[in-house]
Design an enzyme around this catalytic site. Sequence first.
Site, mmCIF file in Angstrom:
data_model
loop_
_atom_site.group_PDB
_atom_site.id
_atom_site.type_symbol
_atom_site.label_atom_id
_atom_site.label_comp_id
_atom_site.label_asym_id
_atom_site.label_seq_id
_atom_site.Cartn_x
_atom_site.Cartn_y
_atom_site.Cartn_z
ATOM 1 N N ARG A 128 11.572 -2.696 10.724
ATOM 2 C CA ARG A 128 10.522 -2.257 11.647
ATOM 3 C C ARG A 128 10.301 -3.297 12.748
ATOM 4 O O ARG A 128 10.392 -4.500 12.491
ATOM 5 C CB ARG A 128 9.207 -2.051 10.880
ATOM 6 N N ARG A 131 -0.287 -9.595 13.208
ATOM 7 C CA ARG A 131 -0.882 -8.611 12.287
ATOM 8 C C ARG A 131 -1.803 -9.298 11.278
ATOM 9 O O ARG A 131 -2.846 -8.759 10.906
ATOM 10 C CB ARG A 131 0.227 -7.843 11.549
ATOM 11 N N ARG A 154 11.635 -6.402 4.257
ATOM 12 C CA ARG A 154 11.460 -4.944 4.164
ATOM 13 C C ARG A 154 12.501 -4.217 5.015
ATOM 14 O O ARG A 154 12.831 -4.617 6.119
ATOM 15 C CB ARG A 154 10.063 -4.548 4.650
ATOM 16 N N LYS A 207 0.841 -1.210 0.000
ATOM 17 C CA LYS A 207 0.000 0.000 0.000
ATOM 18 C C LYS A 207 0.875 1.259 0.000
ATOM 19 O O LYS A 207 0.649 2.187 -0.768
ATOM 20 C CB LYS A 207 -0.926 0.014 1.231
ATOM 21 N N ARG A 245 -9.459 0.684 9.377
ATOM 22 C CA ARG A 245 -9.023 -0.688 9.600
ATOM 23 C C ARG A 245 -10.052 -1.470 10.381
ATOM 24 O O ARG A 245 -9.862 -2.660 10.619
ATOM 25 C CB ARG A 245 -7.755 -0.649 10.429
HETATM 26 P P1 AP5 Z 1 4.835 -1.727 1.764
HETATM 27 O O1 AP5 Z 1 4.529 -0.764 0.662
HETATM 28 O O2 AP5 Z 1 5.643 -1.250 2.919
HETATM 29 O O3 AP5 Z 1 3.474 -2.428 2.250
HETATM 30 P P2 AP5 Z 1 2.283 -1.866 3.103
HETATM 31 O O4 AP5 Z 1 1.033 -2.482 2.584
HETATM 32 O O5 AP5 Z 1 2.308 -0.360 3.155
HETATM 33 O O6 AP5 Z 1 2.679 -2.524 4.492
HETATM 34 P P3 AP5 Z 1 2.580 -2.028 5.968
HETATM 35 O O7 AP5 Z 1 3.243 -3.120 6.767
HETATM 36 O O8 AP5 Z 1 3.128 -0.637 6.147
HETATM 37 O O9 AP5 Z 1 1.092 -2.020 6.199
HETATM 38 P P4 AP5 Z 1 0.404 -2.280 7.475
HETATM 39 O O10 AP5 Z 1 -0.984 -2.056 7.056
HETATM 40 O O11 AP5 Z 1 0.668 -3.542 8.164
HETATM 41 O O12 AP5 Z 1 1.124 -1.239 8.482
HETATM 42 P P5 AP5 Z 1 0.836 0.303 8.789
HETATM 43 O O13 AP5 Z 1 2.085 1.045 8.619
HETATM 44 O O14 AP5 Z 1 -0.396 0.781 8.094
HETATM 45 O O15 AP5 Z 1 5.527 -3.006 1.082
HETATM 46 C C1 AP5 Z 1 5.956 -4.103 1.873
HETATM 47 C C2 AP5 Z 1 7.289 -4.642 1.326
HETATM 48 O O16 AP5 Z 1 7.065 -5.215 0.042
HETATM 49 C C3 AP5 Z 1 8.353 -3.569 1.135
HETATM 50 O O17 AP5 Z 1 9.595 -4.141 1.460
HETATM 51 C C4 AP5 Z 1 8.286 -3.232 -0.369
HETATM 52 O O18 AP5 Z 1 9.532 -2.782 -0.866
HETATM 53 C C5 AP5 Z 1 7.887 -4.579 -0.952
HETATM 54 N N1 AP5 Z 1 7.055 -4.472 -2.145
HETATM 55 C C6 AP5 Z 1 6.076 -3.545 -2.374
HETATM 56 N N2 AP5 Z 1 5.482 -3.768 -3.550
HETATM 57 C C7 AP5 Z 1 6.083 -4.900 -4.077
HETATM 58 C C8 AP5 Z 1 5.896 -5.653 -5.263
HETATM 59 N N3 AP5 Z 1 4.985 -5.332 -6.186
HETATM 60 N N4 AP5 Z 1 6.662 -6.756 -5.433
HETATM 61 C C9 AP5 Z 1 7.576 -7.128 -4.522
HETATM 62 N N5 AP5 Z 1 7.804 -6.442 -3.370
HETATM 63 C C10 AP5 Z 1 7.069 -5.334 -3.157
HETATM 64 O O19 AP5 Z 1 0.447 0.186 10.339
HETATM 65 C C11 AP5 Z 1 1.389 -0.180 11.313
HETATM 66 C C12 AP5 Z 1 0.711 -0.268 12.670
HETATM 67 O O20 AP5 Z 1 0.153 1.029 13.036
HETATM 68 C C13 AP5 Z 1 -0.474 -1.229 12.779
HETATM 69 O O21 AP5 Z 1 -0.070 -2.560 13.005
HETATM 70 C C14 AP5 Z 1 -1.214 -0.614 13.989
HETATM 71 O O22 AP5 Z 1 -0.586 -0.939 15.203
HETATM 72 C C15 AP5 Z 1 -1.054 0.869 13.752
HETATM 73 N N6 AP5 Z 1 -2.156 1.414 12.924
HETATM 74 C C16 AP5 Z 1 -2.036 1.949 11.676
HETATM 75 N N7 AP5 Z 1 -3.243 2.324 11.209
HETATM 76 C C17 AP5 Z 1 -4.139 2.012 12.172
HETATM 77 C C18 AP5 Z 1 -5.545 2.123 12.252
HETATM 78 N N8 AP5 Z 1 -6.270 2.637 11.248
HETATM 79 N N9 AP5 Z 1 -6.158 1.692 13.388
HETATM 80 C C19 AP5 Z 1 -5.446 1.178 14.412
HETATM 81 N N10 AP5 Z 1 -4.101 1.019 14.390
HETATM 82 C C20 AP5 Z 1 -3.458 1.437 13.274
#
Ligand code: AP5
Length: 210
Positions: free
Chosen positions: A155, A166, A122, A13, A88
């Site tokens: 991370r 997760r 990552r 994402k 979420r």
């Molecule tokens: P990346 O782009 O980093 O993936 P992502 O979907 O953004 O992953 P996140 O882990 O950031 O999402 P998440 O939803 O778990 O965490 P968030 O930060 O929102 O890509 C992943 C990897 O793949 C990278 O290494 C990239 O280079 C690689 N890649 C990308 N595209 C590729 C492709 N096409 N092919 C191959 N490789 C590829 O949230 C973190 C924490 O914050 C949560 O766990 C929670 O504790 C809190 N939080 C956040 N939002 C909320 C909410 N709304 N409510 C409550 N808690 C929340």
Amino acid sequence: MNIVFLGPPGAGKGTLASSVKDYLNVPHISTGQLFRDNIAQETELGKQVKAILASGGLVPDDVTIAMVRERLKDDDCKKGFILDGFPRTIPQADALAKMTKLDLVLNLQLSDKDIIERLSGRRVCPSNGNTYHILYNPPKVAGKDDVTGEDLIQRADDMPEAIAHRLEVYAAQTQPLIDYYSKQGLVRDVKASNKMTPDDVFEKAKEVLK
Ligand code: AP5
């Protein structure tokens, strides 16, 4: 255009949003990154959520909703936005519906196997959030951010126990949003497996955005 990116942890994402934000000229709002910025700056909010993020659990709805409500009031959101990682939960989606109207929910699809490969490889820059993968999306110099040259880190929630948690949290609390938004006719699926490069996924997303 007001867009939500849905998809499991590690679906790409954030990676996709970094291309789409320039394509559409709208801000990319990642709730995860906002929390990580607060943790890095040691704010009150950061201290409150640090352990929750490390465990892979969700920050309470009231805290997250209040943070997003404030962010969406900023001037740059008047032309549209990409919300990444919010909503979420169903209560977050209900709260968002009272704040604004959505045009599209883009749902990234990939297998659990691909997710685990992505999250364990990552690496991120702690100061600007730039994201890499040791195999699929490596930095120009191993272990260093392309822009600042800083050391990249893993991370806390990319450790194996946190990844498993997760995925459970995603299945229980976030996956139901696909149904929620499908009933409103807003969901468009985009395949995002490891066979596709980030550019391939961006091309597919552009077809939907057109
Ligand atoms: P990346 O782009 O980093 O993936 P992502 O979907 O953004 O992953 P996140 O882990 O950031 O999402 P998440 O939803 O778990 O965490 P968030 O930060 O929102 O890509 C992943 C990897 O793949 C990278 O290494 C990239 O280079 C690689 N890649 C990308 N595209 C590729 C492709 N096409 N092919 C191959 N490789 C590829 O949230 C973190 C924490 O914050 C949560 O766990 C929670 O504790 C809190 N939080 C956040 N939002 C909320 C909410 N709304 N409510 C409550 N808690 C929340």
